[in-house]
Design a protein around this motif. Sequence first.
Motif, PDB file in Angstrom:
ATOM      1  N   ARG A 133       0.816  -1.214   0.000  1.00  0.00           N
ATOM      2  CA  ARG A 133       0.000   0.000   0.000  1.00  0.00           C
ATOM      3  C   ARG A 133       0.846   1.260   0.000  1.00  0.00           C
ATOM      4  N   LEU A 134       2.086   1.169  -0.472  1.00  0.00           N
ATOM      5  CA  LEU A 134       2.982   2.324  -0.443  1.00  0.00           C
ATOM      6  C   LEU A 134       2.457   3.466  -1.302  1.00  0.00           C
ATOM      7  N   GLU A 135       1.800   3.148  -2.427  1.00  0.00           N
ATOM      8  CA  GLU A 135       1.229   4.213  -3.261  1.00  0.00           C
ATOM      9  C   GLU A 135       0.221   5.035  -2.459  1.00  0.00           C
ATOM     10  N   ASN A 136      -0.614   4.361  -1.682  1.00  0.00           N
ATOM     11  CA  ASN A 136      -1.622   5.063  -0.897  1.00  0.00           C
ATOM     12  C   ASN A 136      -0.977   5.923   0.189  1.00  0.00           C
ATOM     13  N   VAL A 137       0.098   5.410   0.784  1.00  0.00           N
ATOM     14  CA  VAL A 137       0.814   6.177   1.807  1.00  0.00           C
ATOM     15  C   VAL A 137       1.385   7.459   1.209  1.00  0.00           C
ATOM     16  N   LEU A 138       2.015   7.354   0.043  1.00  0.00           N
ATOM     17  CA  LEU A 138       2.603   8.537  -0.593  1.00  0.00           C
ATOM     18  C   LEU A 138       1.532   9.524  -1.038  1.00  0.00           C
ATOM     19  N   ALA A 139       0.407   9.011  -1.535  1.00  0.00           N
ATOM     20  CA  ALA A 139      -0.683   9.902  -1.931  1.00  0.00           C
ATOM     21  C   ALA A 139      -1.241  10.643  -0.723  1.00  0.00           C
ATOM     22  N   ARG A 140      -1.403   9.937   0.387  1.00  0.00           N
ATOM     23  CA  ARG A 140      -1.946  10.582   1.590  1.00  0.00           C
ATOM     24  C   ARG A 140      -1.002  11.643   2.141  1.00  0.00           C
ATOM     25  N   ALA A 141       0.289  11.525   1.849  1.00  0.00           N
ATOM     26  CA  ALA A 141       1.264  12.511   2.318  1.00  0.00           C
ATOM     27  C   ALA A 141       1.210  13.813   1.530  1.00  0.00           C
ATOM     28  N   GLU A 142       0.388  13.884   0.495  1.00  0.00           N
ATOM     29  CA  GLU A 142       0.334  15.086  -0.344  1.00  0.00           C
ATOM     30  C   GLU A 142      -0.397  16.248   0.316  1.00  0.00           C
ATOM     31  N   TRP A 143      -1.149  16.007   1.363  1.00  0.00           N
ATOM     32  CA  TRP A 143      -1.812  17.113   2.048  1.00  0.00           C
ATOM     33  C   TRP A 143      -1.770  16.884   3.555  1.00  0.00           C
ATOM     34  N   THR A 144      -1.809  17.989   4.298  1.00  0.00           N
ATOM     35  CA  THR A 144      -1.777  17.930   5.757  1.00  0.00           C
ATOM     36  C   THR A 144      -2.924  18.703   6.402  1.00  0.00           C
ATOM     37  N   ASN A 145      -3.642  19.519   5.627  1.00  0.00           N
ATOM     38  CA  ASN A 145      -4.712  20.309   6.233  1.00  0.00           C
ATOM     39  C   ASN A 145      -5.872  19.422   6.649  1.00  0.00           C
ATOM     40  N   ALA A 146      -6.364  19.639   7.845  1.00  0.00           N
ATOM     41  CA  ALA A 146      -7.413  18.797   8.410  1.00  0.00           C
ATOM     42  C   ALA A 146      -8.743  18.948   7.683  1.00  0.00           C
ATOM     43  N   ASP A 147      -8.931  20.033   6.941  1.00  0.00           N
ATOM     44  CA  ASP A 147     -10.199  20.249   6.243  1.00  0.00           C
ATOM     45  C   ASP A 147     -10.389  19.302   5.060  1.00  0.00           C
ATOM     46  N   THR A 148      -9.315  18.736   4.548  1.00  0.00           N
ATOM     47  CA  THR A 148      -9.415  17.818   3.417  1.00  0.00           C
ATOM     48  C   THR A 148      -9.535  16.397   3.940  1.00  0.00           C
ATOM     49  N   ALA A 149     -10.636  15.740   3.573  1.00  0.00           N
ATOM     50  CA  ALA A 149     -10.916  14.405   4.106  1.00  0.00           C
ATOM     51  C   ALA A 149     -10.246  13.297   3.321  1.00  0.00           C
ATOM     52  N   GLU A 150     -10.082  13.487   2.017  1.00  0.00           N
ATOM     53  CA  GLU A 150      -9.578  12.396   1.182  1.00  0.00           C
ATOM     54  C   GLU A 150      -8.915  12.942  -0.079  1.00  0.00           C
ATOM     55  N   GLY A 151      -8.113  12.071  -0.714  1.00  0.00           N
ATOM     56  CA  GLY A 151      -7.478  12.394  -1.980  1.00  0.00           C
ATOM     57  C   GLY A 151      -7.888  11.390  -3.033  1.00  0.00           C
ATOM     58  N   LEU A 152      -8.145  11.867  -4.253  1.00  0.00           N
ATOM     59  CA  LEU A 152      -8.624  11.016  -5.341  1.00  0.00           C
ATOM     60  C   LEU A 152      -7.466  10.610  -6.234  1.00  0.00           C
ATOM     61  N   LEU A 153      -7.465   9.354  -6.640  1.00  0.00           N
ATOM     62  CA  LEU A 153      -6.348   8.766  -7.374  1.00  0.00           C
ATOM     63  C   LEU A 153      -6.764   8.321  -8.765  1.00  0.00           C
ATOM     64  N   CYS A 154      -5.888   8.569  -9.727  1.00  0.00           N
ATOM     65  CA  CYS A 154      -6.013   8.043 -11.085  1.00  0.00           C
ATOM     66  C   CYS A 154      -4.929   7.002 -11.314  1.00  0.00           C
ATOM     67  N   ASP A 155      -5.111   6.170 -12.336  1.00  0.00           N
ATOM     68  CA  ASP A 155      -4.050   5.231 -12.687  1.00  0.00           C
ATOM     69  C   ASP A 155      -3.041   5.918 -13.601  1.00  0.00           C
ATOM     70  N   ALA A 156      -2.032   5.171 -14.016  1.00  0.00           N
ATOM     71  CA  ALA A 156      -0.943   5.745 -14.805  1.00  0.00           C
ATOM     72  C   ALA A 156      -1.396   6.243 -16.163  1.00  0.00           C
ATOM     73  N   GLU A 157      -2.580   5.827 -16.611  1.00  0.00           N
ATOM     74  CA  GLU A 157      -3.112   6.283 -17.895  1.00  0.00           C
ATOM     75  C   GLU A 157      -4.191   7.340 -17.727  1.00  0.00           C
ATOM     76  N   GLY A 158      -4.352   7.861 -16.513  1.00  0.00           N
ATOM     77  CA  GLY A 158      -5.239   8.992 -16.287  1.00  0.00           C
ATOM     78  C   GLY A 158      -6.685   8.658 -16.023  1.00  0.00           C
ATOM     79  N   ARG A 159      -7.008   7.406 -15.709  1.00  0.00           N
ATOM     80  CA  ARG A 159      -8.389   7.036 -15.396  1.00  0.00           C
ATOM     81  C   ARG A 159      -8.620   7.127 -13.893  1.00  0.00           C
ATOM     82  N   LEU A 160      -9.772   7.646 -13.502  1.00  0.00           N
ATOM     83  CA  LEU A 160     -10.154   7.657 -12.094  1.00  0.00           C
ATOM     84  C   LEU A 160     -10.220   6.228 -11.557  1.00  0.00           C
ATOM     85  N   VAL A 161      -9.743   6.037 -10.322  1.00  0.00           N
ATOM     86  CA  VAL A 161      -9.755   4.713  -9.721  1.00  0.00           C
ATOM     87  C   VAL A 161     -10.474   4.714  -8.372  1.00  0.00           C
ATOM     88  N   GLU A 162      -9.994   5.528  -7.435  1.00  0.00           N
ATOM     89  CA  GLU A 162     -10.497   5.461  -6.060  1.00  0.00           C
ATOM     90  C   GLU A 162      -9.957   6.646  -5.279  1.00  0.00           C
TER      91      GLU A 162
END
Length: 266
Positions: A133-162
């Motif tokens: 789950r290292l990808e998820n850990v690195l993505a979650r490290a992209e923000w620190t402000n408490a007002d943001t609940a989640e971050g949205l991820l695309c795959d390497a070809e630019g499609r929404l995933v989760e």
Amino acid sequence: MSDWPLEDRGVAYGDGLFETVLVRDGTPLLWEQHLARLARGCRVLGMPLPAREHLEAPLVEAGAGLSVLKLILTRGSGGRGYALPETLEPRLRWRLDPFAPSAQRWRHGVRVRHCRLRLGIQPLLAGLKHLNRLENVLARAEWTNADTAEGLLCDAEGRLVEATCMNLFWQRDGVLETPRLDRCGVAGTLRVTLLERAPIREVDAAPETLERVEALWLGNSLQGLWPVARLDDAEGNPLRHWRVGPSHRPLQALAHEALGYPAITP
């Protein structure tokens, strides 16, 4: 739950699977869906599935109210380097903790953002809740402000995933949709349940799609379904706002019924 030996393959390589299960008054919710995903993961990884009574043994320690059961199954120890051990002795560990959902987010919605990180495409592992789950850990490290609940991820070809730890759902032109998860991503047990109970289409979609939808939600089997009130870009700049209200409640009610959570009125 005892300590892990350093030679455990789950510790060394992420060679294993895990499940996080909502438990209400000693009863695991969406249990059959969790077991089905774990069984599929064992087939893909070539590991034996533990007996059901071993997986359910921790539940005797669950008291009244809500708790979360985390099950971790690794291939165990052995093998030279990445080579598999000649004799498999999987290691099952668990942890049970009290839990309280974010009820305010059910009613008022959340702020989310796009992430810069892109998920690698690996169809063989798509849908599984494996330990890498290292990808998820690195993505979650992209923000620190408490007002943001989640971050949205695309795959390497630019499609929404989760999102980093939740699945995505939206309504576009009156139709409920969710990203297709045949290349990467985790097929959440709440997602599986909603696909069975509601007319939700699995689609390929670009991140720009979300700026044109009538409603957007995030969900998983612990938190239920959160409406999204604000979507930001990867720098935190607003892209779209939604007024959380009646249009968000029917799908949320289906999710909460499955988890024993209350329906939210407008």
